[in-house]
Scaffold this active site. Structure first.
Site, PDB file in Angstrom:
ATOM      1  N   CYS A  99       0.881  -1.171   0.000  1.00 14.83           N
ATOM      2  CA  CYS A  99       0.000   0.000   0.000  1.00 14.83           C
ATOM      3  C   CYS A  99       0.915   1.215   0.000  1.00 14.83           C
ATOM      4  CB  CYS A  99      -0.998  -0.020   1.164  1.00 14.83           C
ATOM      5  SG  CYS A  99      -0.319   0.207   2.811  1.00 14.83           S
ATOM      6  N   GLY A 100       0.410   2.403   0.273  1.00 14.43           N
ATOM      7  CA  GLY A 100       1.255   3.585   0.187  1.00 14.43           C
ATOM      8  C   GLY A 100       2.415   3.526   1.160  1.00 14.43           C
ATOM      9  N   HIS A 109      13.145 -15.384  12.786  1.00 13.60           N
ATOM     10  CA  HIS A 109      12.683 -15.360  14.177  1.00 13.60           C
ATOM     11  C   HIS A 109      11.165 -15.370  14.328  1.00 13.60           C
ATOM     12  CE1 HIS A 109      16.701 -13.660  15.959  1.00 13.60           C
ATOM     13  NE2 HIS A 109      16.861 -14.773  15.269  1.00 13.60           N
ATOM     14  N   ARG A 140      14.304 -21.852  19.986  1.00 14.44           N
ATOM     15  CA  ARG A 140      13.638 -20.999  20.978  1.00 14.44           C
ATOM     16  C   ARG A 140      12.591 -20.091  20.339  1.00 14.44           C
ATOM     17  NH1 ARG A 140      18.368 -18.699  19.520  1.00 14.44           N
ATOM     18  NH2 ARG A 140      18.553 -16.427  19.344  1.00 14.44           N
TER      19      ARG A 140
HETATM   20  C1  RB5 Z   1      -3.980   5.358   0.609  1.00 16.62           C
HETATM   21  O1  RB5 Z   1      -3.950   6.716   0.287  1.00 16.62           O
HETATM   22  C2  RB5 Z   1      -3.065   5.114   1.799  1.00 16.62           C
HETATM   23  O2  RB5 Z   1      -3.666   5.552   2.960  1.00 16.62           O
HETATM   24  C3  RB5 Z   1      -2.729   3.653   1.894  1.00 16.62           C
HETATM   25  O3  RB5 Z   1      -2.115   3.241   0.724  1.00 16.62           O
HETATM   26  C4  RB5 Z   1      -1.763   3.258   3.000  1.00 16.62           C
HETATM   27  O4  RB5 Z   1      -0.621   4.051   2.999  1.00 16.62           O
HETATM   28  C5  RB5 Z   1      -2.351   3.103   4.325  1.00 16.62           C
HETATM   29  O5  RB5 Z   1      -1.686   2.739   5.301  1.00 16.62           O
END
Ligand code: RB5
Length: 144
Positions: free
Chosen positions: A64-65, A97, A131
């Protein structure tokens, strides 16, 4: 088999990673997104992690971003141990781990070169056991 998913913030990095996996002959399921249009990262994490829960995929790569939102979503799903990484040490040690089965990355943070180095370590490092097994068992018991 591995599974990939991204929201719009991670879409471009996912596509770069796919080129690398194609070149290496690594098989994957791509759960989307399939273009840069806005989607919600929890939906994308859910689709990908369900493939791990069902046994269709062994490991997952999420984008994601920032890598953070999609990793939080993934870690809410049973059986998932997801680490959001932007360095190679973490990508390696989360396998050694934590026996992590999902690696999350931020498309607005990590470039394709670093992402591929992290992915290679993540996919090719075995869990150390010993462990660490007891600790991972305790980690998973937190789900109950
Ligand atoms: C999307 O704009 C953004 O919020 C998403 O990709 C991400 O970074 C969220 O954690």
């Amino acid at each position: 088999m591995i599974v990939l998913a991204a929201d719009h913030g991670g879409y471009t990095l996912k596509e770069e990673v796919k080129k690398h996996l194609d070149a290496k002959g690594v098989q994957y399921i791509d759960c989307g997104c399939y273009n840069g249009e806005s989607v919600d990262y929890p939906d994308m994490a859910k689709q990908a992690c369900e493939k791990i829960q069902s046994g269709e995929a062994e490991k997952g790569l999420l984008f994601c971003g920032s890598g953070v939102g999609i990793s939080i979503a993934a870690n809410k799903m049973k059986g998932i141990r997801c680490c959001c990484c932007s360095d190679t040490f973490s990508a390696k040690y989360t396998r050694l781990h934590n026996d992590a089965n999902v690696l999350a990355m931020g498309g607005r943070i990590v470039g394709p070169g670093l992402a591929i180095e992290m992915i290679e370590l993540f996919l090719n490092t075995e869990f150390e056991g010993g462990r660490h097994s007891r600790r991972v068992e305790k980690l998973m018991a937190l789900e109950d």
